[in-house]
Scaffold this motif. Structure first.
Motif, PDB file in Angstrom:
ATOM      1  N   ALA A  12       0.839  -1.203   0.000  1.00 46.35           N
ATOM      2  CA  ALA A  12       0.000   0.000   0.000  1.00 46.35           C
ATOM      3  C   ALA A  12       0.868   1.245   0.000  1.00 46.35           C
ATOM      4  O   ALA A  12       1.616   1.493   0.929  1.00 46.35           O
ATOM      5  CB  ALA A  12      -0.917  -0.005   1.211  1.00 46.35           C
ATOM      6  N   ASP A  13       0.768   2.019  -1.075  1.00 47.49           N
ATOM      7  CA  ASP A  13       1.426   3.310  -1.159  1.00 47.49           C
ATOM      8  C   ASP A  13       0.533   4.255  -1.951  1.00 47.49           C
ATOM      9  O   ASP A  13      -0.619   3.935  -2.244  1.00 47.49           O
ATOM     10  CB  ASP A  13       2.841   3.201  -1.742  1.00 47.49           C
ATOM     11  N   ALA A  14       1.060   5.413  -2.301  1.00 46.52           N
ATOM     12  CA  ALA A  14       0.244   6.419  -2.996  1.00 46.52           C
ATOM     13  C   ALA A  14      -0.289   5.933  -4.332  1.00 46.52           C
ATOM     14  O   ALA A  14      -1.270   6.465  -4.838  1.00 46.52           O
ATOM     15  CB  ALA A  14       1.055   7.700  -3.185  1.00 46.52           C
ATOM     16  N   ASN A  15       0.329   4.909  -4.922  1.00 45.56           N
ATOM     17  CA  ASN A  15      -0.096   4.397  -6.223  1.00 45.56           C
ATOM     18  C   ASN A  15      -1.058   3.218  -6.122  1.00 45.56           C
ATOM     19  O   ASN A  15      -1.452   2.655  -7.135  1.00 45.56           O
ATOM     20  CB  ASN A  15       1.127   3.979  -7.041  1.00 45.56           C
ATOM     21  N   THR A  16      -1.428   2.837  -4.905  1.00 43.95           N
ATOM     22  CA  THR A  16      -2.310   1.690  -4.715  1.00 43.95           C
ATOM     23  C   THR A  16      -3.763   2.114  -4.897  1.00 43.95           C
ATOM     24  O   THR A  16      -4.236   3.032  -4.229  1.00 43.95           O
ATOM     25  CB  THR A  16      -2.126   1.095  -3.302  1.00 43.95           C
ATOM     26  N   ALA A  17      -4.445   1.441  -5.790  1.00 39.84           N
ATOM     27  CA  ALA A  17      -5.857   1.746  -6.030  1.00 39.84           C
ATOM     28  C   ALA A  17      -6.692   1.350  -4.810  1.00 39.84           C
ATOM     29  O   ALA A  17      -6.385   0.375  -4.135  1.00 39.84           O
ATOM     30  CB  ALA A  17      -6.347   0.982  -7.259  1.00 39.84           C
ATOM     31  N   PRO A  18      -7.752   2.098  -4.530  1.00 36.84           N
ATOM     32  CA  PRO A  18      -8.578   1.799  -3.353  1.00 36.84           C
ATOM     33  C   PRO A  18      -9.103   0.370  -3.312  1.00 36.84           C
ATOM     34  O   PRO A  18      -9.158  -0.231  -2.250  1.00 36.84           O
ATOM     35  CB  PRO A  18      -9.729   2.803  -3.467  1.00 36.84           C
ATOM     36  N   ASP A  19      -9.477  -0.197  -4.457  1.00 42.56           N
ATOM     37  CA  ASP A  19     -10.004  -1.567  -4.436  1.00 42.56           C
ATOM     38  C   ASP A  19      -8.917  -2.583  -4.094  1.00 42.56           C
ATOM     39  O   ASP A  19      -9.201  -3.645  -3.565  1.00 42.56           O
ATOM     40  CB  ASP A  19     -10.676  -1.924  -5.756  1.00 42.56           C
ATOM     41  N   GLU A  20      -7.658  -2.274  -4.382  1.00 41.73           N
ATOM     42  CA  GLU A  20      -6.571  -3.175  -4.015  1.00 41.73           C
ATOM     43  C   GLU A  20      -6.333  -3.174  -2.509  1.00 41.73           C
ATOM     44  O   GLU A  20      -5.907  -4.162  -1.948  1.00 41.73           O
ATOM     45  CB  GLU A  20      -5.266  -2.759  -4.709  1.00 41.73           C
ATOM     46  N   ARG A  21      -6.620  -2.056  -1.865  1.00 40.84           N
ATOM     47  CA  ARG A  21      -6.360  -1.938  -0.432  1.00 40.84           C
ATOM     48  C   ARG A  21      -7.360  -2.741   0.397  1.00 40.84           C
ATOM     49  O   ARG A  21      -7.202  -2.862   1.604  1.00 40.84           O
ATOM     50  CB  ARG A  21      -6.369  -0.476  -0.015  1.00 40.84           C
ATOM     51  N   ASP A  22      -8.390  -3.273  -0.214  1.00 44.85           N
ATOM     52  CA  ASP A  22      -9.392  -4.017   0.529  1.00 44.85           C
ATOM     53  C   ASP A  22      -9.018  -5.475   0.754  1.00 44.85           C
ATOM     54  O   ASP A  22      -9.765  -6.205   1.393  1.00 44.85           O
ATOM     55  CB  ASP A  22     -10.744  -3.956  -0.194  1.00 44.85           C
ATOM     56  N   GLN A  23      -7.898  -5.918   0.241  1.00 39.41           N
ATOM     57  CA  GLN A  23      -7.500  -7.313   0.412  1.00 39.41           C
ATOM     58  C   GLN A  23      -7.200  -7.619   1.876  1.00 39.41           C
ATOM     59  O   GLN A  23      -6.894  -6.737   2.666  1.00 39.41           O
ATOM     60  CB  GLN A  23      -6.295  -7.625  -0.465  1.00 39.41           C
ATOM     61  N   LEU A  24      -7.254  -8.891   2.222  1.00 38.87           N
ATOM     62  CA  LEU A  24      -7.053  -9.299   3.606  1.00 38.87           C
ATOM     63  C   LEU A  24      -5.652  -9.016   4.125  1.00 38.87           C
ATOM     64  O   LEU A  24      -5.467  -8.689   5.291  1.00 38.87           O
ATOM     65  CB  LEU A  24      -7.355 -10.801   3.763  1.00 38.87           C
ATOM     66  N   VAL A  25      -4.646  -9.170   3.285  1.00 43.66           N
ATOM     67  CA  VAL A  25      -3.261  -9.010   3.721  1.00 43.66           C
ATOM     68  C   VAL A  25      -2.604  -7.891   2.926  1.00 43.66           C
ATOM     69  O   VAL A  25      -2.702  -7.859   1.704  1.00 43.66           O
ATOM     70  CB  VAL A  25      -2.462 -10.319   3.518  1.00 43.66           C
ATOM     71  N   ALA A  26      -1.947  -6.984   3.624  1.00 46.65           N
ATOM     72  CA  ALA A  26      -1.254  -5.892   2.956  1.00 46.65           C
ATOM     73  C   ALA A  26       0.036  -5.565   3.696  1.00 46.65           C
ATOM     74  O   ALA A  26       0.183  -5.869   4.874  1.00 46.65           O
ATOM     75  CB  ALA A  26      -2.137  -4.660   2.873  1.00 46.65           C
ATOM     76  N   VAL A  27       0.934  -4.950   2.968  1.00 50.12           N
ATOM     77  CA  VAL A  27       2.205  -4.476   3.511  1.00 50.12           C
ATOM     78  C   VAL A  27       2.247  -2.978   3.264  1.00 50.12           C
ATOM     79  O   VAL A  27       1.845  -2.506   2.195  1.00 50.12           O
ATOM     80  CB  VAL A  27       3.400  -5.171   2.812  1.00 50.12           C
ATOM     81  N   ALA A  28       2.733  -2.217   4.238  1.00 55.22           N
ATOM     82  CA  ALA A  28       2.827  -0.763   4.074  1.00 55.22           C
ATOM     83  C   ALA A  28       3.957  -0.225   4.943  1.00 55.22           C
ATOM     84  O   ALA A  28       4.401  -0.881   5.881  1.00 55.22           O
ATOM     85  CB  ALA A  28       1.518  -0.089   4.472  1.00 55.22           C
TER      86      ALA A  28
END
Length: 143
Positions: A65-81
């Motif tokens: 997750a960064d400034a280029n991450t689309a909102p729908d991608e951020r809804d996944q169960l696992v993320a790194v930021a």
């Protein structure tokens, strides 16, 4: 370790020499497949590398997750930021059930604490290499 994740609201996970953090994290993801979680780091480079390793081990895409991450991608169960990325583009952090900081000392830094206060509903854990000396300023905060 998994028992601690289940029973404790927060804590330190110490790992020994030779333990790969991406492999350890993949085991956590596989053990808790329905748990919304985030892995945080203080460095964008480390975050991208960790995300790539985790994707490779799990065999499915994991979002960085960064400034280029689309909102729908951020809804996944696992993320790194990164802490900065989680603050700027990852408001869903407060809805994660589990947040793991890849370096416990980063969690108690000024910027780490500023971001982590939003994890009100999450279990919060920091990873720490077994035997590594903790600076005096961080000792009490980590405990």
């Amino acid at each position: 370790m998994l028992d601690s994740l289940d029973r404790q609201p927060h804590g330190i996970i110490e790992y020994g020499r030779g333990v790969d953090l991406a492999t350890l994290s993949a085991q956590i993801v596989n053990a808790l497949p329905e748990t919304p979680m985030a892995f945080l780091t203080g460095s964008k480079g480390r975050g991208r590398q960790f995300c790539s390793q985790l994707t490779s081990i799990l065999g499915r895409p994991i979002v960085f997750a960064d400034a280029n991450t689309a909102p729908d991608e951020r809804d996944q169960l696992v993320a790194v930021a990164t802490f900065y990325g989680s603050q700027q583009v990852y408001p869903e952090l407060e809805h994660r059930q589990l947040v793991i900081v890849l370096d416990a000392e980063e969690a108690v830094s000024e910027h780490g604490q500023f971001v982590l206060w939003r994890c009100l509903n999450a279990k919060l854990f920091g990873l720490h290499p077994l035997g590594r000396q903790v600076p005096p300023w961080a000792r009490d905060r980590i405990a």
